[in-house]
Design an enzyme around this catalytic site. Structure first.
Site, PDB file in Angstrom:
ATOM      1  CG  HIS A  87      13.738  29.313  29.011  1.00 54.70           C
ATOM      2  ND1 HIS A  87      13.090  29.604  27.826  1.00 54.70           N
ATOM      3  CD2 HIS A  87      12.775  28.869  29.862  1.00 54.70           C
ATOM      4  CE1 HIS A  87      11.803  29.339  27.963  1.00 54.70           C
ATOM      5  NE2 HIS A  87      11.586  28.899  29.189  1.00 54.70           N
TER       6      HIS A  87
ATOM      7  CG  HIS B 104       8.374  30.979  33.028  1.00 57.16           C
ATOM      8  ND1 HIS B 104       9.465  31.638  32.524  1.00 57.16           N
ATOM      9  CD2 HIS B 104       8.283  29.822  32.317  1.00 57.16           C
ATOM     10  CE1 HIS B 104      10.000  30.928  31.545  1.00 57.16           C
ATOM     11  NE2 HIS B 104       9.310  29.816  31.389  1.00 57.16           N
TER      12      HIS B 104
ATOM     13  CD  GLU C  88       6.078  23.101  34.944  1.00 59.72           C
ATOM     14  OE1 GLU C  88       6.223  24.137  34.280  1.00 59.72           O
ATOM     15  OE2 GLU C  88       5.776  21.999  34.470  1.00 59.72           O
ATOM     16  CG  ASP C  89      11.654  23.157  35.219  1.00 53.35           C
ATOM     17  OD1 ASP C  89      10.794  22.266  35.313  1.00 53.35           O
ATOM     18  OD2 ASP C  89      11.846  23.824  34.199  1.00 53.35           O
TER      19      ASP C  89
ATOM     20  CG  ASP D 177       7.625  29.099  28.310  1.00 57.42           C
ATOM     21  OD1 ASP D 177       8.867  29.062  28.276  1.00 57.42           O
ATOM     22  OD2 ASP D 177       6.913  28.143  28.695  1.00 57.42           O
TER      23      ASP D 177
ATOM     24  CG  ASP E 175      -2.490  41.202   1.944  1.00 60.45           C
ATOM     25  OD1 ASP E 175      -2.136  40.387   1.046  1.00 60.45           O
ATOM     26  OD2 ASP E 175      -3.111  40.864   2.967  1.00 60.45           O
TER      27      ASP E 175
HETATM   28 MN    MN Z   1       9.734  27.982  30.203  1.00 59.53          MN
END
Ligand code: MN
Length: 495
Positions: A47, A71, A75-76, A139, A261
């Site tokens: 990811h 990133h 957090e994880d 993301d 268009d």
């Molecule tokens: Mn993410």
């Protein structure tokens, strides 16, 4: 998705990188995420690598690519922000921190229109840096691509708030290409029936438009090269969601003959002067459509910085076609907006305006030097606070904070506001029933300075109370101040 694939994309995008440093960042993230899986069953590291690769396709500089690889670590995983700072420096840590903060922004399922704008502002204020928003958009982009692994309710929620929050945000930042792609990825999940309807009815119209475009491109090429103009001409099909919105507009009423268009015919020139020369040559050859005519967004750019000339002309069969004319730089800006601005200023900061380096970073095909002057002008225009940047109001937003009520509504307050300001902002009367205040479920003092993202709750007293004179010492909003003063004046009078 592998590290090698990311390297490949970086090379294709001609982004200059320090490979050793990039590899260290990858090893660090790979170790941190070791053993974690995504819902699809893939290793988690695929990811962040994919997000980094999307940013490479958007031609972002190395530091943004690296922050993207990292990133989700804070957090994880067990990794802390100070680990990242120690290893890779404070700038990357700042970007990763911004992404984590933005990720905590809670978006309710059903939002009122006014809340959407406040939420967007909250986003920008918490991100503090346009690069953080770029990473967050990438993301989101990757999460949309891999949405199928999620249960339906979650899928719908993600797609829905992409259309409500992320896509309009990308548009405000002038990232036209990203906005269109985010909407198209969300469209089938949000409105599956409308999506299949558009795909079905538009098919033959696209086929016809494609044929017309091909012929027109051939003709345009001849005219322009006969006049020694160096241009690139291409036709890009309109995004499906934006087509759907246009078709369902009252004045269009699902009439395809009113949409000119369907395939955007673009002439990309070397510089601004060439845009006007092209326009002259085109009008000399194809008659402009009366009344619909020309929009000159070069002389008058759109508020988000978009520049281009749009003209509607008749082809030789009397059909209306729309042609958009813009320079390389305008084109890059139209697709990547504020992100393009970051890229240019990043390069400029690193080595002054070094044409060689910029050439390598953004491929311009065959060009002469005029675009460099244009870049300088464009930078000046952007530095003018009344123009492009003003519209982003990044700085202005940093003087505001955005906090939540317990049921998830966002309240917009000046910086350093307190629970008392919060109470008066929600409801004039609530200010007179303050028993205590909680931030993130913990009791705090009433002079506590709130931060963006705080969940603030006022615990109400049974009976109406007099405000404390003390409060005037710390309240920040005019509303709280005047309400408190009003009551205090009454008390003084009656005593
Ligand atoms: Mn993410």
């Amino acid at each position: 998705m592998t590290y090698e694939k990311l390297l490949q994309t970086l090379k294709q995008s001609q982004i200059i990188i320090d490979e050793r440093h990039l590899h260290q960042v990858f090893e660090f993230a790979n170790k941190a995420h070791a053993g974690q899986k995504r819902l699809s069953g893939e290793d988690y590291i695929t990811h962040p690598l994919s997000v980094a690769r999307i940013l490479a396709q958007w031609k972002q500089p190395q530091i943004v690519i690296e922050a993207a690889i990292l990133h989700d670590t804070v957090e994880d995983t067990h990794v802390t922000l100070s680990d990242i700072e120690k290893q890779f420096g404070s700038e990357i840590a700042f970007l990763v921190d911004g992404v984590s903060k933005v990720s905590q922004v809670k978006i309710k399922n059903k939002l009122k229109l006014t809340h959407i704008e406040t939420l967007q502002k909250m986003f920008v204020a918490m991100a503090k840096d346009i690069r953080v928003i770029m990473i967050k958009l990438a993301d989101r982009y990757h999460n949309l691509i891999t949405l199928d692994a999620l249960p339906e309710a979650k899928r719908k929620h993600i797609a829905h708030n992409t259309i409500e929050i992320y896509a309009p945000l990308a548009e405000r930042l002038g990232m036209g290409k990203i906005k269109g792609e985010l909407e198209d990825l969300s469209f089938p999940h949000v409105r599956p029936k409308s999506y299949s309807w558009v795909i079905k009815v538009a098919k033959e119209h696209f086929e016809i438009a494609e044929k017309i475009t091909k012929d027109t491109i051939k003709e345009l090429k001849k005219i322009l090269s006969n006049n020694k103009l160096n241009t690139q001409i291409n036709g890009r099909p309109k995004h499906k969601y934006s087509l759907y919105k246009k078709l369902t507009r009252k004045d269009i009423n699902k009439d395809f003959s009113k949409i000119h268009d369907l395939i955007a015919l673009r002439v990309i020139t070397r510089n601004k002067t060439d845009c006007y020369t092209c326009l002259g040559l085109i009008h000399n050859h194809f008659k402009p459509v009366p009344h619909l005519g020309v929009s000159d967004f070069i002389a008058q750019p759109k508020p988000n910085g978009y520049q281009s000339i749009h003209t509607k002309v008749f082809d030789h069969h009397g059909r209306i076609i729309e042609i958009q004319i813009r320079s390389q730089i305008m084109h890059h800006q139209a697709e990547y907006g504020a992100a393009a601005h970051c890229l240019y200023s990043d390069i400029k900061n690193q080595q002054g305006i070094d044409q060689d380096k910029i050439d390598k970073t953004i491929s311009y095909g065959n060009q002469n030097n005029n675009w460099l002057t244009e870049l300088a002008n464009w930078q000046n225009q952007i530095n003018n606070p009344n123009e492009f940047i003003d519209n982003l109001k990044l700085d202005a937003l940093c003087h505001r904070i955005y906090v939540y009520t317990p049921n998830g509504d966002v309240i917009d307050l000046p910086i350093d506001s307190t629970p008392v300001d919060f109470a008066f902002a929600i409801h004039g009367d609530l200010g007179f029933y303050i028993q205590a205040a909680k931030v993130d479920q913990k009791i705090v003092t009433l002079d506590r300075k709130l931060k963006s993202g705080d969940v603030v709750e006022i615990i109400k007293s049974k009976n109406r109370r007099h405000p404390s004179r003390e409060w005037l010492r710390f309240v920040k909003t005019a509303k709280a101040r005047s309400e408190i003063k009003k009551i205090l004046a009454k008390i003084d009078q009656s005593s």
